[in-house]
Design a protein around this motif. Structure first.
Motif, PDB file in Angstrom:
ATOM      1  N   ASP A  67       0.819  -1.210   0.000  1.00 13.37           N
ATOM      2  CA  ASP A  67       0.000   0.000   0.000  1.00 13.37           C
ATOM      3  C   ASP A  67       0.852   1.260   0.000  1.00 13.37           C
ATOM      4  O   ASP A  67       0.536   2.226  -0.692  1.00 13.37           O
ATOM      5  N   LEU A  68       1.920   1.266   0.806  1.00 13.62           N
ATOM      6  CA  LEU A  68       2.726   2.473   0.963  1.00 13.62           C
ATOM      7  C   LEU A  68       4.115   2.370   0.352  1.00 13.62           C
ATOM      8  O   LEU A  68       4.806   3.375   0.238  1.00 13.62           O
ATOM      9  N   LEU A  69       4.549   1.182   0.004  1.00 13.24           N
ATOM     10  CA  LEU A  69       5.917   0.990  -0.496  1.00 13.24           C
ATOM     11  C   LEU A  69       5.879   0.355  -1.873  1.00 13.24           C
ATOM     12  O   LEU A  69       5.305  -0.723  -2.057  1.00 13.24           O
ATOM     13  N   ASN A  70       6.482   1.053  -2.821  1.00 12.93           N
ATOM     14  CA  ASN A  70       6.559   0.543  -4.189  1.00 12.93           C
ATOM     15  C   ASN A  70       8.003   0.696  -4.665  1.00 12.93           C
ATOM     16  O   ASN A  70       8.478   1.813  -4.889  1.00 12.93           O
ATOM     17  N   VAL A  71       8.709  -0.421  -4.772  1.00  6.67           N
ATOM     18  CA  VAL A  71      10.123  -0.417  -5.178  1.00  6.67           C
ATOM     19  C   VAL A  71      10.254  -1.214  -6.465  1.00  6.67           C
ATOM     20  O   VAL A  71       9.798  -2.355  -6.547  1.00  6.67           O
ATOM     21  N   GLU A  72      10.882  -0.601  -7.451  1.00  3.94           N
ATOM     22  CA  GLU A  72      11.084  -1.252  -8.751  1.00  3.94           C
ATOM     23  C   GLU A  72      12.560  -1.583  -8.954  1.00  3.94           C
ATOM     24  O   GLU A  72      13.447  -0.958  -8.356  1.00  3.94           O
ATOM     25  N   TRP A  73      12.779  -2.585  -9.814  1.00  4.68           N
ATOM     26  CA  TRP A  73      14.139  -2.822 -10.304  1.00  4.68           C
ATOM     27  C   TRP A  73      14.358  -1.834 -11.447  1.00  4.68           C
ATOM     28  O   TRP A  73      14.030  -2.088 -12.595  1.00  4.68           O
ATOM     29  N   SER A  74      14.901  -0.678 -11.076  1.00  3.98           N
ATOM     30  CA  SER A  74      15.026   0.418 -12.030  1.00  3.98           C
ATOM     31  C   SER A  74      16.460   0.934 -12.022  1.00  3.98           C
ATOM     32  O   SER A  74      17.083   1.054 -10.953  1.00  3.98           O
ATOM     33  N   PHE A  75      16.973   1.246 -13.204  1.00  2.00           N
ATOM     34  CA  PHE A  75      18.358   1.699 -13.348  1.00  2.00           C
ATOM     35  C   PHE A  75      18.376   3.077 -13.991  1.00  2.00           C
ATOM     36  O   PHE A  75      17.666   3.323 -14.973  1.00  2.00           O
ATOM     37  N   CYS A  76      19.194   3.959 -13.402  1.00  2.00           N
ATOM     38  CA  CYS A  76      19.300   5.336 -13.877  1.00  2.00           C
ATOM     39  C   CYS A  76      20.680   5.548 -14.495  1.00  2.00           C
ATOM     40  O   CYS A  76      21.705   5.229 -13.878  1.00  2.00           O
ATOM     41  N   PHE A  77      20.703   6.086 -15.709  1.00  2.00           N
ATOM     42  CA  PHE A  77      21.961   6.360 -16.409  1.00  2.00           C
ATOM     43  C   PHE A  77      22.016   7.853 -16.712  1.00  2.00           C
ATOM     44  O   PHE A  77      21.480   8.323 -17.724  1.00  2.00           O
ATOM     45  N   ASP A  78      22.641   8.596 -15.792  1.00  2.00           N
ATOM     46  CA  ASP A  78      22.801  10.031 -15.989  1.00  2.00           C
ATOM     47  C   ASP A  78      24.289  10.371 -16.003  1.00  2.00           C
ATOM     48  O   ASP A  78      25.144   9.478 -16.100  1.00  2.00           O
ATOM     49  N   SER A  79      24.614  11.654 -15.882  1.00  2.00           N
ATOM     50  CA  SER A  79      26.014  12.081 -15.979  1.00  2.00           C
ATOM     51  C   SER A  79      26.870  11.480 -14.873  1.00  2.00           C
ATOM     52  O   SER A  79      27.975  10.980 -15.124  1.00  2.00           O
ATOM     53  N   LEU A  80      26.371  11.539 -13.640  1.00  2.00           N
ATOM     54  CA  LEU A  80      27.133  10.997 -12.508  1.00  2.00           C
ATOM     55  C   LEU A  80      27.367   9.501 -12.683  1.00  2.00           C
ATOM     56  O   LEU A  80      28.479   8.996 -12.471  1.00  2.00           O
ATOM     57  N   THR A  81      26.324   8.784 -13.082  1.00  2.00           N
ATOM     58  CA  THR A  81      26.462   7.339 -13.292  1.00  2.00           C
ATOM     59  C   THR A  81      27.449   7.032 -14.404  1.00  2.00           C
ATOM     60  O   THR A  81      28.256   6.099 -14.297  1.00  2.00           O
ATOM     61  N   SER A  82      27.400   7.801 -15.487  1.00  2.00           N
ATOM     62  CA  SER A  82      28.274   7.517 -16.633  1.00  2.00           C
ATOM     63  C   SER A  82      29.747   7.669 -16.255  1.00  2.00           C
ATOM     64  O   SER A  82      30.594   6.886 -16.699  1.00  2.00           O
ATOM     65  N   VAL A  83      30.070   8.677 -15.429  1.00  2.00           N
ATOM     66  CA  VAL A  83      31.457   8.848 -14.984  1.00  2.00           C
ATOM     67  C   VAL A  83      31.885   7.646 -14.156  1.00  2.00           C
ATOM     68  O   VAL A  83      32.980   7.083 -14.353  1.00  2.00           O
ATOM     69  N   MET A  84      31.027   7.228 -13.214  1.00  2.00           N
ATOM     70  CA  MET A  84      31.369   6.077 -12.375  1.00  2.00           C
ATOM     71  C   MET A  84      31.498   4.802 -13.212  1.00  2.00           C
ATOM     72  O   MET A  84      32.365   3.964 -12.943  1.00  2.00           O
ATOM     73  N   LEU A  85      30.639   4.651 -14.217  1.00  2.00           N
ATOM     74  CA  LEU A  85      30.711   3.452 -15.059  1.00  2.00           C
ATOM     75  C   LEU A  85      32.030   3.386 -15.815  1.00  2.00           C
ATOM     76  O   LEU A  85      32.648   2.315 -15.920  1.00  2.00           O
ATOM     77  N   ILE A  86      32.461   4.525 -16.356  1.00  2.00           N
ATOM     78  CA  ILE A  86      33.736   4.558 -17.081  1.00  2.00           C
ATOM     79  C   ILE A  86      34.882   4.166 -16.155  1.00  2.00           C
ATOM     80  O   ILE A  86      35.729   3.322 -16.488  1.00  2.00           O
ATOM     81  N   VAL A  87      34.908   4.758 -14.984  1.00  2.06           N
ATOM     82  CA  VAL A  87      35.999   4.494 -14.034  1.00  2.06           C
ATOM     83  C   VAL A  87      35.988   3.029 -13.606  1.00  2.06           C
ATOM     84  O   VAL A  87      37.019   2.344 -13.624  1.00  2.06           O
ATOM     85  N   ILE A  88      34.816   2.525 -13.215  1.00  2.08           N
ATOM     86  CA  ILE A  88      34.724   1.158 -12.676  1.00  2.08           C
ATOM     87  C   ILE A  88      35.086   0.133 -13.738  1.00  2.08           C
ATOM     88  O   ILE A  88      35.904  -0.771 -13.500  1.00  2.08           O
ATOM     89  N   THR A  89      34.481   0.240 -14.908  1.00  2.00           N
ATOM     90  CA  THR A  89      34.690  -0.790 -15.938  1.00  2.00           C
ATOM     91  C   THR A  89      36.119  -0.736 -16.495  1.00  2.00           C
ATOM     92  O   THR A  89      36.709  -1.783 -16.773  1.00  2.00           O
ATOM     93  N   PHE A  90      36.688   0.464 -16.644  1.00  2.00           N
ATOM     94  CA  PHE A  90      38.049   0.549 -17.186  1.00  2.00           C
ATOM     95  C   PHE A  90      39.061  -0.031 -16.206  1.00  2.00           C
ATOM     96  O   PHE A  90      39.905  -0.860 -16.580  1.00  2.00           O
ATOM     97  N   ILE A  91      38.990   0.404 -14.949  1.00  2.00           N
ATOM     98  CA  ILE A  91      39.932  -0.122 -13.952  1.00  2.00           C
ATOM     99  C   ILE A  91      39.734  -1.623 -13.780  1.00  2.00           C
ATOM    100  O   ILE A  91      40.698  -2.391 -13.695  1.00  2.00           O
ATOM    101  N   SER A  92      38.483  -2.057 -13.730  1.00  2.00           N
ATOM    102  CA  SER A  92      38.210  -3.483 -13.559  1.00  2.00           C
ATOM    103  C   SER A  92      38.739  -4.296 -14.738  1.00  2.00           C
ATOM    104  O   SER A  92      39.277  -5.393 -14.557  1.00  2.00           O
ATOM    105  N   MET A  93      38.602  -3.757 -15.947  1.00  2.00           N
ATOM    106  CA  MET A  93      39.124  -4.456 -17.131  1.00  2.00           C
ATOM    107  C   MET A  93      40.637  -4.650 -17.023  1.00  2.00           C
ATOM    108  O   MET A  93      41.161  -5.752 -17.271  1.00  2.00           O
TER     109      MET A  93
END
Length: 668
Positions: A67-93
């Motif tokens: 009734d009061l809680l609605n949580v989705e499996w949702s992913f957000c791809f904005d500027s902040l996320t894109s910077v973190m994705l580049i850093v994480i995937t490159f270093i991890s690779m």
């Protein structure tokens, strides 16, 4: 494509964990290729957001719906996320590729590679989540993965202890993060980022009673979130797990320190900037904690002897810079330093791994020396990494670290100047221990085993290629990305970060006196020259200093990490164990619970039955008497049960329990 960025590392984890025994070293190819593809797609996303200023949200379905809680499996791809994705995937690779040679003789290579991919997957979940609950899944996931990786060599006692310590210390921070999430839901009836960030200005006067005190709900939420970040990002007080995490393989150290786990706290503060901006009191605390951490960790690294622990304390110090940049409300500068730091810190750790790999796993710098001619490539990359770390002009660390210090001074408050001077002194100490490391490992007279040093050699292309790429980026990434992240007129962040206009300091730093801009650089040069004087020119002076009682006390204080571990172990850990044994175990578990529980009842019945055996005299008159007493008692109970005598029944039960306690105490 967006989904593949997240789930390709997870497929790499499945290939190693489920089919590792069949694929063998083929797992290495699968995991490296998957991470490379994830990095490639992240690069396309970054360019798209940079050029077209797009924002993407992907929803897979509903997770929790009430009734009061609605949580989705949702992913957000904005500027902040894109910077973190580049850093994480490159270093991890690069770490994946590096590990294929560094760990190739380990019998559990497939398990190690799958753990690395799992670590990367959970970090991607954390930075792409569109609500706090989904973010917490990634938050706990990187904690679990760090435990598995630190404890990878599980037959080593020190690795066991380090992994348990990392898990327990992080649980403290996670508890406060959970309290923050609960408080957010209590106030907003939602855990979705967009909903919460939109409603924050409407709740500025909303109060919550906590511990009998009325507190502004926004301040309370920010305090809980920051305490959670302190555990993950190893701020002072909850930092003790970070140096001990060096017990894991060196590629693990590079992944944890450079791009993933420890930067999660900085990311969360930046993501929650829409909340933190309305809590000046918590921003005040963040500035103090961040600057104190930068100073404390830099002093602790001065006289450490393990090459990986020196670099680990430098990570702790640099995280302090990032945190107090966020406390200054300039989150984009904190993220800018995070991205720069990721490359040169990965370079330092992987470079240290290359040295350790070449000298038969020796990590004590006092047993090295003379490696400049034996490992010229490693020497070059460690020099470049150290120059970037100390913020030498035109290396990547210079552009972000000096900007943070200038912003602290441009705050023009007592606290701002306090952070500025602590950060500047941290720059001096960082330069000192970085120069000391180079001397002890490469330039000093050889102090190690002759056979080990003569067999020292550089690695193959799988070791040197990641180091070469990181070397290039440690030199150039700060210059290349400065205008994108913090340049005037840039619209890169496009609403993913929020700064109130009166907290924006990037314009003010252009008008501060040149002298205060040069102080960090001057102190950096002084740190380099002071280390050069002590270790290169006048090493005898240093030995004379160590014989001085006052200097010896200071040396021991710093070498033993400000006695934090001793404080926790002796005054907190030991007292907790004593209390647990004598009170919760002996008094509660073995005392009250057992006496009033099954053991006490059984023993009482057993002893009572033994007592009744003495009345079996064989005389019929005695049996008739007991028979008569029993009938009377039965009739009495029937009357009680059929009447409203509940108080008498309770009294009888109480007397029975009292009898049990007395019998057990009498036997004791």
């Amino acid at each position: 494509m967006l989904s593949l960025i997240i789930f390709l590392p997870f497929l790499g984890f499945l290939s190693g964990s489920l089919f590792g025994r069949f694929l063998g070293k083929g797992v290495c190819y699968i995991t490296v290729i998957n991470i490379f593809l994830s990095f490639l797609f992240s690069s396309f996303l970054f360019l798209d957001i940079l050029i077209n200023e797009n924002l993407y949200k992907v929803t897979f379905g509903t997770w929790i719906s009430t009734d009061l809680l609605n949580v989705e499996w949702s992913f957000c791809f904005d500027s902040l996320t894109s910077v973190m994705l580049i850093v994480i995937t490159f270093i991890s690779m690069l770490v994946h590729l590096y590990s294929t040679e560094y760990m190739e003789n380990d019998p559990h290579l497939t398990r190690f590679m799958s753990y690395l991919s799992l670590f990367t997957f959970f970090m991607l979940i954390l930075v792409t989540a569109n609500n706090f609950l989904q973010m917490f899944v990634g938050w706990e996931g990187v904690g679990l993965s760090s435990y598995l990786l630190i404890n990878f060599w599980f037959t080593r006692i020190q690795a066991n202890k380090a992994a348990i310590k990392a898990m327990l210390v992080n649980r403290i921070g996670d508890l406060f993060l959970l309290l923050g999430i609960f408080s957010i839901y209590y106030a907003f009836n939602s855990l979705n980022y967009d909903t919460i960030f939109t409603l924050v200005p409407l709740f500025l006067d909303y109060k919550l009673i906590f511990g009998g005190i009325q507190l502004p709900i926004i301040d309370l939420i920010c305090i809980f979130l920051f305490l959670g970040c302190m555990g993950k990002s190893a701020q002072i007080g909850l930092h003790t797990w970070l140096p001990d995490a060096m017990e894991g393989p060196t590629p693990v150290s590079a992944l944890i320190h450079a791009a993933t786990m420890v930067t999660a706290g900085v990311f969360l503060i930046a993501r929650s900037s829409f909340i933190f901006e309305y809590s000046p009191f918590v921003l005040f605390i963040i500035m103090i904690v961040g600057s104190t951490t930068a100073f404390f960790a830099s002093t602790t690294g001065l006289f450490q002897n393990d090459i990986k622990k020196v670099i680990a304390y430098s990570t702790c110090s640099q995280l302090g810079y990032m945190i107090f940049a966020c406390g200054l409300s300039n989150y984009e500068v904190g993220i800018f330093h995070l991205s720069n730091h990721a490359f040169f810190k990965a370079l330092l750790f992987l470079g240290a791994g290359s040295i350790i790999h070449a000298v038969s796993d020796e990590q004590d710098m006092r047993k090295l020396g003379g490696l400049k001619k034996l490992l010229p490539f490693s020497y070059g990359i460690m020099v470049i990494g150290s120059l970037a770390l100390i913020g030498f002009p035109f290396f990547s660390g210079f552009y972000s670290k000096d900007t943070i210090l200038e912003m602290a001074y441009a705050k023009y408050t007592v606290l701002g100047h306090f952070c500025y001077y602590l950060g500047s002194m941290a720059a001096f100490f960082t330069a000192f221990y970085s120069t000391r490391l180079l001397f002890l490992v490469f330039l000093a007279e050889p102090n190690g085993n002759k056979k080990v040093l003569l067999n020292a050699h550089e690695g193959t292309w799988r070791l040197t290629l990641p180091l070469f790429l990181l070397c290039l980026l440690s030199i150039s990434i700060g210059f290349l990305s400065k205008d994108i992240f913090i340049g005037f007129g840039t619209n890169f962040w496009n609403g993913s970060l929020f700064i109130q206009p009166n907290n924006y300091l990037l314009l003010d730093i252009e008008f501060i006196d040149l002298f205060y801009k040069l102080i960090p650089f001057i102190l950096t040069l002084l740190g380099v020259f002071f280390a050069y004087f002590l270790y290169f020119q006048n090493l005898d002076v240093f030995f004379i200093l160590k014989q001085n009682e006052i200097f010896k006390l200071c040396y021991n204080f710093l070498n033993r990490k400000w006695y934090y571990d001793r404080l926790y172990n002796q005054f907190i850990g030991q007292n907790a164990l004593v209390f647990s044994y004598f009170f919760t175990y002996k008094t509660l578990d073995r005392g009250i619970v057992e006496i009033l529980g099954p053991s006490g009842i059984i023993d009482t019945i057993k002893q009572t039955s033994i007592s009744f055996k003495s009345y079996q005299t064989g005389n019929i008159f005695h049996y008739l008497f007991f028979f008569f007493i029993s009938i009377v008692l039965i009739l009495f109970l029937i009357i009680l049960l059929t009447s409203n005598y509940s108080k008498f029944i309770i009294l009888l039960c109480f007397l029975f329990l009292f009898y049990i306690v007395v019998e057990n105490l009498r036997r004791v």
